[in-house]
Design a protein around this motif. Sequence first.
Motif, PDB file in Angstrom:
ATOM      1  N   VAL A   3      38.131 -33.199  12.163  1.00 51.48           N
ATOM      2  CA  VAL A   3      36.611 -34.230  12.594  1.00 51.48           C
ATOM      3  C   VAL A   3      36.873 -35.095  11.404  1.00 51.48           C
ATOM      4  O   VAL A   3      36.177 -35.605  11.226  1.00 51.48           O
ATOM      5  CB  VAL A   3      35.602 -33.075  12.482  1.00 51.48           C
ATOM      6  N   SER A   4      36.964 -34.107  10.431  1.00 57.27           N
ATOM      7  CA  SER A   4      37.214 -34.124   8.831  1.00 57.27           C
ATOM      8  C   SER A   4      37.845 -35.596   8.880  1.00 57.27           C
ATOM      9  O   SER A   4      37.367 -36.947   8.124  1.00 57.27           O
ATOM     10  CB  SER A   4      37.216 -33.357   7.944  1.00 57.27           C
ATOM     11  N   ILE A   5      38.907 -35.872   9.017  1.00 62.57           N
ATOM     12  CA  ILE A   5      39.920 -37.144   8.800  1.00 62.57           C
ATOM     13  C   ILE A   5      39.340 -38.253   9.717  1.00 62.57           C
ATOM     14  O   ILE A   5      39.406 -39.355   9.083  1.00 62.57           O
ATOM     15  CB  ILE A   5      41.125 -36.969   9.313  1.00 62.57           C
ATOM     16  N   LYS A   6      38.755 -37.986  10.750  1.00 63.77           N
ATOM     17  CA  LYS A   6      37.988 -39.024  11.526  1.00 63.77           C
ATOM     18  C   LYS A   6      37.262 -39.433  11.016  1.00 63.77           C
ATOM     19  O   LYS A   6      36.746 -41.038  10.965  1.00 63.77           O
ATOM     20  CB  LYS A   6      37.461 -38.746  13.273  1.00 63.77           C
ATOM     21  N   SER A   7      36.184 -38.958  10.448  1.00 62.31           N
ATOM     22  CA  SER A   7      35.144 -39.508  10.056  1.00 62.31           C
ATOM     23  C   SER A   7      35.231 -40.104   8.345  1.00 62.31           C
ATOM     24  O   SER A   7      34.921 -40.922   8.659  1.00 62.31           O
ATOM     25  CB  SER A   7      34.305 -37.877   8.834  1.00 62.31           C
ATOM     26  N   VAL A   8      36.456 -39.444   7.579  1.00 62.06           N
ATOM     27  CA  VAL A   8      37.319 -40.486   6.890  1.00 62.06           C
ATOM     28  C   VAL A   8      37.498 -41.559   6.831  1.00 62.06           C
ATOM     29  O   VAL A   8      37.313 -42.973   6.574  1.00 62.06           O
ATOM     30  CB  VAL A   8      38.396 -39.867   5.979  1.00 62.06           C
ATOM     31  N   LEU A  51      36.788 -43.265  10.071  1.00 63.45           N
ATOM     32  CA  LEU A  51      35.398 -44.490  10.369  1.00 63.45           C
ATOM     33  C   LEU A  51      34.206 -44.839   9.276  1.00 63.45           C
ATOM     34  O   LEU A  51      34.524 -45.974   9.761  1.00 63.45           O
ATOM     35  CB  LEU A  51      34.631 -43.909  11.270  1.00 63.45           C
ATOM     36  N   LYS A  52      34.671 -43.828   8.556  1.00 64.05           N
ATOM     37  CA  LYS A  52      33.544 -44.335   7.474  1.00 64.05           C
ATOM     38  C   LYS A  52      34.807 -45.451   6.368  1.00 64.05           C
ATOM     39  O   LYS A  52      33.820 -46.021   6.428  1.00 64.05           O
ATOM     40  CB  LYS A  52      33.256 -43.251   6.397  1.00 64.05           C
ATOM     41  N   ARG A  53      35.781 -45.782   6.105  1.00 67.79           N
ATOM     42  CA  ARG A  53      36.556 -47.219   5.414  1.00 67.79           C
ATOM     43  C   ARG A  53      37.592 -47.751   6.336  1.00 67.79           C
ATOM     44  O   ARG A  53      38.250 -47.883   6.122  1.00 67.79           O
ATOM     45  CB  ARG A  53      37.043 -46.039   4.524  1.00 67.79           C
ATOM     46  N   TYR A  72      36.701 -50.584   7.202  1.00 69.66           N
ATOM     47  CA  TYR A  72      36.877 -51.618   6.750  1.00 69.66           C
ATOM     48  C   TYR A  72      38.472 -51.601   6.028  1.00 69.66           C
ATOM     49  O   TYR A  72      39.271 -52.794   6.040  1.00 69.66           O
ATOM     50  CB  TYR A  72      36.270 -52.620   6.890  1.00 69.66           C
ATOM     51  N   LEU A  73      38.466 -50.697   4.941  1.00 69.65           N
ATOM     52  CA  LEU A  73      39.111 -50.977   4.149  1.00 69.65           C
ATOM     53  C   LEU A  73      40.284 -50.589   4.981  1.00 69.65           C
ATOM     54  O   LEU A  73      41.745 -51.096   4.639  1.00 69.65           O
ATOM     55  CB  LEU A  73      39.311 -49.365   3.345  1.00 69.65           C
ATOM     56  N   TRP A  74      40.804 -49.892   5.803  1.00 69.88           N
ATOM     57  CA  TRP A  74      41.580 -49.508   6.720  1.00 69.88           C
ATOM     58  C   TRP A  74      42.936 -50.293   7.120  1.00 69.88           C
ATOM     59  O   TRP A  74      43.724 -51.075   7.143  1.00 69.88           O
ATOM     60  CB  TRP A  74      41.845 -48.269   7.502  1.00 69.88           C
ATOM     61  N   ALA A  75      41.498 -51.256   7.855  1.00 64.69           N
ATOM     62  CA  ALA A  75      41.907 -52.453   8.352  1.00 64.69           C
ATOM     63  C   ALA A  75      42.611 -53.701   6.978  1.00 64.69           C
ATOM     64  O   ALA A  75      43.921 -54.362   7.589  1.00 64.69           O
ATOM     65  CB  ALA A  75      40.800 -53.690   9.116  1.00 64.69           C
ATOM     66  N   ILE A  76      42.132 -53.729   5.977  1.00 64.13           N
ATOM     67  CA  ILE A  76      42.522 -55.203   5.090  1.00 64.13           C
ATOM     68  C   ILE A  76      43.976 -54.313   4.366  1.00 64.13           C
ATOM     69  O   ILE A  76      44.588 -54.645   4.174  1.00 64.13           O
ATOM     70  CB  ILE A  76      41.542 -54.394   3.840  1.00 64.13           C
ATOM     71  N   LEU A  77      44.324 -53.062   4.326  1.00 60.82           N
ATOM     72  CA  LEU A  77      44.879 -52.276   4.038  1.00 60.82           C
ATOM     73  C   LEU A  77      46.410 -52.381   4.880  1.00 60.82           C
ATOM     74  O   LEU A  77      47.021 -52.971   4.840  1.00 60.82           O
ATOM     75  CB  LEU A  77      44.945 -50.757   4.099  1.00 60.82           C
ATOM     76  N   LEU A  78      46.267 -52.536   6.202  1.00 62.07           N
ATOM     77  CA  LEU A  78      46.818 -53.263   6.961  1.00 62.07           C
ATOM     78  C   LEU A  78      47.452 -53.819   7.013  1.00 62.07           C
ATOM     79  O   LEU A  78      48.576 -54.695   7.652  1.00 62.07           O
ATOM     80  CB  LEU A  78      46.651 -52.478   8.743  1.00 62.07           C
ATOM     81  N   ARG A 134      29.773 -50.745  -1.730  1.00 62.25           N
ATOM     82  CA  ARG A 134      31.632 -51.137  -0.871  1.00 62.25           C
ATOM     83  C   ARG A 134      31.453 -52.667  -0.087  1.00 62.25           C
ATOM     84  O   ARG A 134      32.525 -52.631  -0.282  1.00 62.25           O
ATOM     85  CB  ARG A 134      31.063 -49.747   0.195  1.00 62.25           C
ATOM     86  N   LYS A 135      30.714 -53.083  -0.070  1.00 59.47           N
ATOM     87  CA  LYS A 135      30.255 -54.349   0.429  1.00 59.47           C
ATOM     88  C   LYS A 135      30.986 -55.463  -0.747  1.00 59.47           C
ATOM     89  O   LYS A 135      32.198 -55.260   0.006  1.00 59.47           O
ATOM     90  CB  LYS A 135      29.204 -55.056   0.673  1.00 59.47           C
ATOM     91  N   LEU A 136      30.768 -55.488  -1.532  1.00 55.67           N
ATOM     92  CA  LEU A 136      31.798 -56.095  -2.665  1.00 55.67           C
ATOM     93  C   LEU A 136      32.711 -55.597  -2.448  1.00 55.67           C
ATOM     94  O   LEU A 136      33.942 -56.260  -3.239  1.00 55.67           O
ATOM     95  CB  LEU A 136      30.672 -56.172  -3.984  1.00 55.67           C
ATOM     96  N   ALA A 137      32.967 -54.362  -2.575  1.00 54.82           N
ATOM     97  CA  ALA A 137      34.395 -53.742  -2.994  1.00 54.82           C
ATOM     98  C   ALA A 137      35.291 -54.345  -2.208  1.00 54.82           C
ATOM     99  O   ALA A 137      36.916 -54.624  -1.564  1.00 54.82           O
ATOM    100  CB  ALA A 137      34.397 -52.641  -2.708  1.00 54.82           C
TER     101      ALA A 137
END
Length: 194
Positions: free
Chosen positions: A22-27, A29-31, A33-39, A127-130
Amino acid sequence: NLSSKIKDILQKISKKIWPLLVSIKSVVLKRSYLWAILLLAFLTRTYGIGSIGVSSQELKNIERIFSLNNPANFLNGDACTNLYYLLQNIWGKVFGYSTVNMRFLSVSLSLLGLFIFFKFTEEWFNRKLAYIATFLLSISGFHILVSRNISHEILYPVIIITALHLLTLAYRYKMWQYFFLSGVLFGLGFYESE
């Protein structure tokens, strides 16, 4: 009897693993967009990485990497780039010494740099600017070019942005350990730059 023991063991395991999942899922989902950018960054850096020819500079770097197998050669030549060559030598021993594998260290360092850049920008702004800044850096032609080569130039920005992020955390949260680590990284950054 055996099936009840197996059920008990599975229940105990699921009780311990479920909060972690659950904690991995929340991390994630919370980020997301970041994971999509890194992908996206990973895909742009690895697309056709095996079909790129080897430049003369990369051949010199590969020769330097192999020369580090002899400890006497460690400080010969360009002393400032030895940290990258040492990392590349360890990477090669673990994953193999093909040009594609050696280029993957630069790709990995660039992705690490993008992640730390995101954290640094998020700490200073929002976060948005980041997300926007990290996306723009991830599609930057220069950043992509440098991260696809067997070259020490990718390590310097990673060290400096990490040092700046640690310095920011040290100043904001008054943690002297971060001041110390930031100073060590700045020293490594100056050592790594030419």
